[in-house]
Scaffold this active site. Structure first.
Site, PDB file in Angstrom:
ATOM      1  N   CYS A 188      -7.965  -2.077  -2.190  1.00 56.30           N
ATOM      2  CA  CYS A 188      -7.905  -3.064  -1.113  1.00 56.30           C
ATOM      3  C   CYS A 188      -8.127  -2.364   0.223  1.00 56.30           C
ATOM      4  O   CYS A 188      -7.530  -1.307   0.483  1.00 56.30           O
ATOM      5  CB  CYS A 188      -6.541  -3.758  -1.112  1.00 56.30           C
ATOM      6  N   PHE A 230      -0.989  -6.558   6.522  1.00 55.08           N
ATOM      7  CA  PHE A 230      -0.549  -6.186   5.179  1.00 55.08           C
ATOM      8  C   PHE A 230       0.330  -7.249   4.524  1.00 55.08           C
ATOM      9  O   PHE A 230       0.103  -7.645   3.383  1.00 55.08           O
ATOM     10  CB  PHE A 230       0.181  -4.838   5.239  1.00 55.08           C
ATOM     11  N   SER A 249      -4.472   0.520  -4.714  1.00 53.13           N
ATOM     12  CA  SER A 249      -4.416   1.282  -3.474  1.00 53.13           C
ATOM     13  C   SER A 249      -4.788   0.307  -2.368  1.00 53.13           C
ATOM     14  O   SER A 249      -5.552  -0.633  -2.576  1.00 53.13           O
ATOM     15  CB  SER A 249      -5.376   2.481  -3.512  1.00 53.13           C
ATOM     16  N   CYS A 250      -4.211   0.492  -1.197  1.00 57.04           N
ATOM     17  CA  CYS A 250      -4.499  -0.379  -0.057  1.00 57.04           C
ATOM     18  C   CYS A 250      -4.516   0.492   1.186  1.00 57.04           C
ATOM     19  O   CYS A 250      -3.530   1.173   1.485  1.00 57.04           O
ATOM     20  CB  CYS A 250      -3.441  -1.471   0.060  1.00 57.04           C
ATOM     21  N   VAL A 251      -5.639   0.476   1.866  1.00 58.67           N
ATOM     22  CA  VAL A 251      -5.783   1.312   3.055  1.00 58.67           C
ATOM     23  C   VAL A 251      -6.378   0.503   4.196  1.00 58.67           C
ATOM     24  O   VAL A 251      -7.077  -0.486   3.980  1.00 58.67           O
ATOM     25  CB  VAL A 251      -6.680   2.543   2.778  1.00 58.67           C
TER      26      VAL A 251
END
Length: 124
Positions: A77, A85, A103-105
């Site tokens: 993501c 977020f 994963s979220c960045v």
């Protein structure tokens, strides 16, 4: 053997790539952004609307490959603003109910200056 997945129910690839590929029983979907597949236009003015459209586009790719959200094993993501977020997670949780690895960045810029992008890997 690689099988290309293509559907008009998700945005067409805007570069030299496939919407998704199935290899060895796994679907690898390219990142989806909030483009309406019927018009080719970015839609949604906020993170909630854009995430909803991204998830619908992912659902179309999953369906075309003969799978669904319950078989997603990993997501990547990308957010334009980590301040989004919590709102992003509210929408994401409605679709990815099996809680795949993720994963979220936050990134500097996304294609077409959208607010989010999601890519998935799923069992077929």
């Amino acid at each position: 053997m690689l099988q290309k997945i293509s559907t008009d129910k998700a945005p067409a690839a805007i570069g030299p790539y496939s919407q998704a590929i199935v290899a060895n029983g796994m679907l690898f979907a390219s990142g989806q952004i909030p483009i309406n597949p019927a018009t080719g236009n970015v839609e949604g003015d906020d993170i909630i609307a854009q995430t909803e459209l991204v998830c619908k586009n992912i659902g179309a790719l999953l369906a075309e490959a003969g799978t669904d959200y319950t078989r997603v094993v990993k997501t990547g993501c990308f957010l334009a603003d980590m301040g989004d977020f919590a709102a992003f997670n509210e929408v994401y949780a409605k679709y990815f109910t099996e809680k795949p690895a993720r994963s979220c960045v936050a990134v500097k810029t996304l294609p077409k200056n959208v607010l989010c992008e999601i890519e998935v890997i799923a069992a077929v």
